[in-house]
Write a protein that holds these residues in place. Structure first.
Motif, PDB file in Angstrom:
ATOM      1  N   LEU A 106     -24.744  11.529 -12.772  1.00 38.20           N
ATOM      2  CA  LEU A 106     -23.772  12.233 -11.943  1.00 38.20           C
ATOM      3  C   LEU A 106     -24.144  12.096 -10.476  1.00 38.20           C
ATOM      4  O   LEU A 106     -25.324  12.145 -10.121  1.00 38.20           O
ATOM      5  N   ARG A 107     -23.153  11.950  -9.634  1.00 35.71           N
ATOM      6  CA  ARG A 107     -23.388  12.001  -8.198  1.00 35.71           C
ATOM      7  C   ARG A 107     -23.103  13.410  -7.691  1.00 35.71           C
ATOM      8  O   ARG A 107     -22.417  14.193  -8.344  1.00 35.71           O
ATOM      9  N   ILE A 108     -23.605  13.698  -6.507  1.00 36.78           N
ATOM     10  CA  ILE A 108     -23.470  15.046  -5.964  1.00 36.78           C
ATOM     11  C   ILE A 108     -23.036  14.999  -4.505  1.00 36.78           C
ATOM     12  O   ILE A 108     -23.616  14.263  -3.698  1.00 36.78           O
ATOM     13  N   LEU A 109     -21.997  15.761  -4.194  1.00 37.69           N
ATOM     14  CA  LEU A 109     -21.445  15.839  -2.846  1.00 37.69           C
ATOM     15  C   LEU A 109     -21.639  17.254  -2.313  1.00 37.69           C
ATOM     16  O   LEU A 109     -21.612  18.222  -3.069  1.00 37.69           O
ATOM     17  N   MET A 110     -21.806  17.353  -1.005  1.00 36.61           N
ATOM     18  CA  MET A 110     -21.884  18.658  -0.349  1.00 36.61           C
ATOM     19  C   MET A 110     -20.708  18.824   0.600  1.00 36.61           C
ATOM     20  O   MET A 110     -20.028  17.851   0.940  1.00 36.61           O
ATOM     21  N   ASP A 111     -20.473  20.056   1.003  1.00 36.22           N
ATOM     22  CA  ASP A 111     -19.419  20.368   1.970  1.00 36.22           C
ATOM     23  C   ASP A 111     -19.991  20.206   3.377  1.00 36.22           C
ATOM     24  O   ASP A 111     -21.062  20.745   3.674  1.00 36.22           O
ATOM     25  N   LEU A 112     -19.284  19.472   4.221  1.00 37.48           N
ATOM     26  CA  LEU A 112     -19.718  19.240   5.597  1.00 37.48           C
ATOM     27  C   LEU A 112     -18.840  20.081   6.522  1.00 37.48           C
ATOM     28  O   LEU A 112     -17.656  19.786   6.711  1.00 37.48           O
ATOM     29  N   VAL A 113     -19.412  21.139   7.088  1.00 38.25           N
ATOM     30  CA  VAL A 113     -18.650  22.096   7.901  1.00 38.25           C
ATOM     31  C   VAL A 113     -19.118  21.960   9.340  1.00 38.25           C
ATOM     32  O   VAL A 113     -20.103  22.581   9.752  1.00 38.25           O
ATOM     33  N   TRP A 121     -29.650  16.004   4.796  1.00 41.58           N
ATOM     34  CA  TRP A 121     -29.306  16.019   3.378  1.00 41.58           C
ATOM     35  C   TRP A 121     -29.173  14.619   2.789  1.00 41.58           C
ATOM     36  O   TRP A 121     -29.483  14.400   1.604  1.00 41.58           O
ATOM     37  N   LEU A 122     -28.734  13.675   3.577  1.00 39.92           N
ATOM     38  CA  LEU A 122     -28.642  12.298   3.084  1.00 39.92           C
ATOM     39  C   LEU A 122     -30.018  11.757   2.705  1.00 39.92           C
ATOM     40  O   LEU A 122     -30.170  11.033   1.716  1.00 39.92           O
ATOM     41  N   ARG A 123     -31.015  12.135   3.467  1.00 43.15           N
ATOM     42  CA  ARG A 123     -32.372  11.691   3.143  1.00 43.15           C
ATOM     43  C   ARG A 123     -32.871  12.304   1.830  1.00 43.15           C
ATOM     44  O   ARG A 123     -33.781  11.760   1.197  1.00 43.15           O
ATOM     45  N   LYS A 124     -32.277  13.400   1.426  1.00 39.77           N
ATOM     46  CA  LYS A 124     -32.672  14.040   0.168  1.00 39.77           C
ATOM     47  C   LYS A 124     -31.900  13.493  -1.030  1.00 39.77           C
ATOM     48  O   LYS A 124     -32.121  13.929  -2.168  1.00 39.77           O
ATOM     49  N   GLY A 125     -30.970  12.578  -0.775  1.00 43.57           N
ATOM     50  CA  GLY A 125     -30.283  11.922  -1.883  1.00 43.57           C
ATOM     51  C   GLY A 125     -28.858  12.341  -2.133  1.00 43.57           C
ATOM     52  O   GLY A 125     -28.257  11.917  -3.133  1.00 43.57           O
ATOM     53  N   ILE A 126     -28.270  13.156  -1.258  1.00 42.13           N
ATOM     54  CA  ILE A 126     -26.862  13.525  -1.410  1.00 42.13           C
ATOM     55  C   ILE A 126     -26.017  12.246  -1.354  1.00 42.13           C
ATOM     56  O   ILE A 126     -26.260  11.349  -0.548  1.00 42.13           O
ATOM     57  N   ASP A 127     -24.989  12.177  -2.208  1.00 41.62           N
ATOM     58  CA  ASP A 127     -24.191  10.953  -2.334  1.00 41.62           C
ATOM     59  C   ASP A 127     -22.951  10.938  -1.460  1.00 41.62           C
ATOM     60  O   ASP A 127     -22.223   9.941  -1.440  1.00 41.62           O
ATOM     61  N   GLY A 128     -22.693  12.019  -0.748  1.00 44.91           N
ATOM     62  CA  GLY A 128     -21.530  12.043   0.123  1.00 44.91           C
ATOM     63  C   GLY A 128     -21.136  13.458   0.487  1.00 44.91           C
ATOM     64  O   GLY A 128     -21.814  14.437   0.142  1.00 44.91           O
ATOM     65  N   PHE A 129     -20.009  13.574   1.188  1.00 43.88           N
ATOM     66  CA  PHE A 129     -19.560  14.868   1.701  1.00 43.88           C
ATOM     67  C   PHE A 129     -18.053  15.030   1.564  1.00 43.88           C
ATOM     68  O   PHE A 129     -17.295  14.064   1.740  1.00 43.88           O
ATOM     69  N   ARG A 130     -17.656  16.243   1.285  1.00 47.63           N
ATOM     70  CA  ARG A 130     -16.282  16.660   1.541  1.00 47.63           C
ATOM     71  C   ARG A 130     -16.287  17.167   2.980  1.00 47.63           C
ATOM     72  O   ARG A 130     -17.063  18.059   3.328  1.00 47.63           O
ATOM     73  N   VAL A 131     -15.461  16.614   3.840  1.00 46.96           N
ATOM     74  CA  VAL A 131     -15.503  16.898   5.270  1.00 46.96           C
ATOM     75  C   VAL A 131     -14.463  17.967   5.593  1.00 46.96           C
ATOM     76  O   VAL A 131     -13.255  17.710   5.564  1.00 46.96           O
ATOM     77  N   ASP A 132     -14.932  19.151   5.881  1.00 44.65           N
ATOM     78  CA  ASP A 132     -14.061  20.290   6.142  1.00 44.65           C
ATOM     79  C   ASP A 132     -13.259  20.072   7.420  1.00 44.65           C
ATOM     80  O   ASP A 132     -13.786  19.591   8.430  1.00 44.65           O
ATOM     81  N   THR A 133     -11.981  20.424   7.380  1.00 48.31           N
ATOM     82  CA  THR A 133     -11.077  20.328   8.540  1.00 48.31           C
ATOM     83  C   THR A 133     -11.353  19.053   9.355  1.00 48.31           C
ATOM     84  O   THR A 133     -11.636  19.111  10.553  1.00 48.31           O
ATOM     85  N   ASN A 136     -24.857   4.668   2.288  1.00 52.76           N
ATOM     86  CA  ASN A 136     -23.836   4.349   1.285  1.00 52.76           C
ATOM     87  C   ASN A 136     -23.179   5.627   0.758  1.00 52.76           C
ATOM     88  O   ASN A 136     -22.929   5.785  -0.442  1.00 52.76           O
ATOM     89  N   ALA A 137     -22.930   6.566   1.664  1.00 55.90           N
ATOM     90  CA  ALA A 137     -22.386   7.869   1.286  1.00 55.90           C
ATOM     91  C   ALA A 137     -20.859   7.861   1.325  1.00 55.90           C
ATOM     92  O   ALA A 137     -20.251   7.280   2.225  1.00 55.90           O
TER      93      ALA A 137
END
Length: 579
Positions: free
Chosen positions: A90-97, A191-203, A253-254
């Motif tokens: 599974l990949r994991i995305l975070m919210d980018l606010v 967070w990218l350095r910790k392995g997050i695979d991408g972001f949902r970019v808020d507004t 590659n996010a």
């Protein structure tokens, strides 16, 4: 590009699973349910904000990008979650606010410390203007997205700061290169350095404002502050900023998916998601989820004031970017943390059979559309809005809901107050963000298994959780949950017609049936949806041609491939034919 045939499961951390009995969902709780998430057949998870925050807007007011809100856990918990997701494929995305921070963020605390602060220009400050009577007024008449003025007065320094959302969410000044560099370092690369695979970019389209900050046109003379979104969305430098941010994301590659409100023109959307433009990989278009909302104020409306042709036109708008003539990409979704539940909006809750049928119909609708698919927690079991009987003041928690209800109460005359509040309550029960934030319904025990029985959950579990829950539906081969798993498997097996197919309407003006085709590589599918709670007749022979098979139906009374009536659709019946 793994994400083009992917399904992303969105998680609202506060409401997903509480691991320690404090009544608030947390990172270890998410970790504990990864096997369940994986069993759905999804490819990635997206976490709504988990950063440290005073929680005026449920984490969308970030006080420290490099720390976690303590009730959710720690940075180490997130690192373990990342590793566990990756171990499962599974990949994991975070919210980018990053349009704004909390007013408790160290950057803002320093910015407001004095007019000469080195970080003064990291936020948007303006002096007051004086009215004809010499009284202090905000710099312009913009209305905040949460109501009231978009400017807050700071007594210590004698200026206003801009906040497009709550007063506790001051807007960052993206015009300042130092501000952008700090954002990229703390909110992205940490967070990218910790392995997050991408972001949902808020507004994602609000970072560039018209720096002259003109008054908005007066669309409602009865209100002091006016609808101003066209003046702070899609501003003059927004594409420069996103391109600059994308260059950093590319190193890792996010993947990115941007929230793109108030951008109805497909050509304007394409400017964000064209592969050639190198900005965002995809966006959330709001055409479908804004159906039925008020034109000036979101909740100034009546429930279900839409027609089926309206819905069809909005679906078409979200599919236009992927018609094979552009290099753009988009998404398919019906629910998220900012929307009422889709069954409550477009389906039927009145009886169990119609609830189940309409939940599966909406599942077929969204899983057969092109784009990256997003599934919101609880959608897969058919969760619905809180009942109308719930009290707004005590049960609704969202700042937007509370502000709107308070606005209606304050602005209504004594003679009209009762009817105005009833209308506001009806609209909130239909559309409020609170409904998506009720605890996930895991089983029929107290609090729906979200937390331990003797805890006090931060939000009340829905009254229907003994009937609608994961445990019960896991044991039922005909449940909404089982149907979602089936549809995700089918979607993945036919990427050319579902994720990447070209959408075409069949009779867009039909007010009874929603039918459309998806064309892929040498084949097509015909999707037939009865959006009525009554039997409908339909003739399909001319649409199907000579060779076809029934790929899936939500009618449990008939076997797929045989026994089908070509001319009758049951209430909320849905079928998908492979031609």
């Amino acid at each position: 590009m793994w994400w083009k045939n992917a399904t992303v499961y969105q998680i609202y951390p506060a409401s997903f699973k509480d691991s320690n009995g404090d009544g608030i969902g947390d990172i270890p709780g998410i970790h504990s349910q990864l096997d369940y998430i994986q069993s759905l057949g999804v490819d990635a998870i997206w976490l709504c904000p988990i950063y440290d925050s005073p929680q005026h807007d449920m984490g969308y007011d970030v006080s420290n990008y490099e720390a976690i809100y303590p009730p959710y856990g720690t940075v180490e918990d997130v690192e373990k979650l990342i590793a566990a997701c990756h171990a499962r494929g599974l990949r994991i995305l975070m919210d980018l606010v990053v349009n704004h921070t909390s007013d408790e963020h160290a950057w803002f605390q320093e910015s407001r410390s004095s007019l000469s602060s080195p970080k003064r220009d990291w936020y948007i400050w303006r002096p007051p203007r004086l009215d004809a009577a010499g009284q202090r007024r905000p710099p312009n008449n913009w209305r905040s997205c949460f109501g009231g003025s978009a400017w807050a007065w700071d007594e210590a320094t004698g200026e206003y700061y801009l906040h497009l959302f709550a007063a506790q969410q001051p807007d960052l000044n993206w015009e300042n290169p130092a501000t952008r560099a700090a954002i990229y370092a703390a909110a992205l690369e940490f967070w990218l350095r910790k392995g997050i695979d991408g972001f949902r970019v808020d507004t994602a389209n609000t970072y560039s404002k018209h720096t002259s900050f003109p008054d908005a046109p007066v669309s409602n003379p009865a209100h002091e502050y006016q609808y101003a979104s066209p003046l702070f969305c899609n501003g003059p430098r927004i594409h420069d900023y996103l391109r600059e941010m994308a260059a950093i994301l590319k190193k890792y590659n996010a993947m990115t998916v941007g929230e793109l409100p108030l951008t109805p023109n497909p050509a304007d959307v394409l400017a964000y998601v064209s592969a050639q433009e190198s900005q965002l990989d995809m966006v959330f278009q709001f055409d479908i989820v804004e159906l039925g909302t008020g034109p000036d104020m979101r909740y100034h409306t009546t429930p279900r004031n839409w027609t089926l042709p309206d819905l069809k036109a909005r679906v078409q708008a979200t599919q236009a970017l992927m018609d094979g003539t552009t290099d753009g990409w988009s998404t398919a979704f019906l629910e998220n943390h900012d929307q009422g539940r889709s069954i409550s909006r477009w389906g039927c809750e009145t009886t169990p059979s119609l609830w189940s049928a309409s939940a599966k119909l909406l599942c077929i609708l969204v899983t057969t559309l092109s784009g990256t698919l997003f599934l919101y927690q609880g959608q897969e079991i058919g969760m619905v809005n809180a009942p109308l009987s719930w009290d707004i003041d005590t049960e609704y928690k969202d700042v937007e809901s509370k502000n709107y209800y308070a606005f209606v109460r304050a602005s209504s005359s004594s003679s009209s107050s009762s009817s105005a509040l009833a209308a506001a309550k009806s609209a909130l029960q239909h559309l409020a963000r609170d409904h998506a934030r009720l605890p996930m319904q895991w089983d029929g025990t107290p609090h729906a298994g979200f937390t331990v029985p003797d805890a006090t959950p931060w939000m009340r579990a829905h009254d229907n959780h003994p009937d609608i829950n994961v445990k019960r539906q896991t044991l039922d081969a005909h449940s909404v949950l089982s149907f979602w798993k089936k549809m995700l498997s089918i979607r993945k097996a036919y990427p050319d017609v579902f994720a990447r197919g070209v959408f075409a309407h069949v009779d867009p003006e039909d007010e009874r049936l929603f039918m459309f085709e998806k064309r892929g590589e040498g084949r097509r599918v015909l999707v037939v949806l009865n959006f009525r709670d009554e039997v409908q007749e339909v003739r399909l022979e001319g649409l199907l041609g000579g060779r076809y098979e029934l790929l899936v139906s939500n009618n449990v009374e008939i076997g797929e491939g045989e026994g089908m009536s070509m001319h009758v659709l049951q209430p909320y019946e849905a079928r998908v034919y492979l031609v």
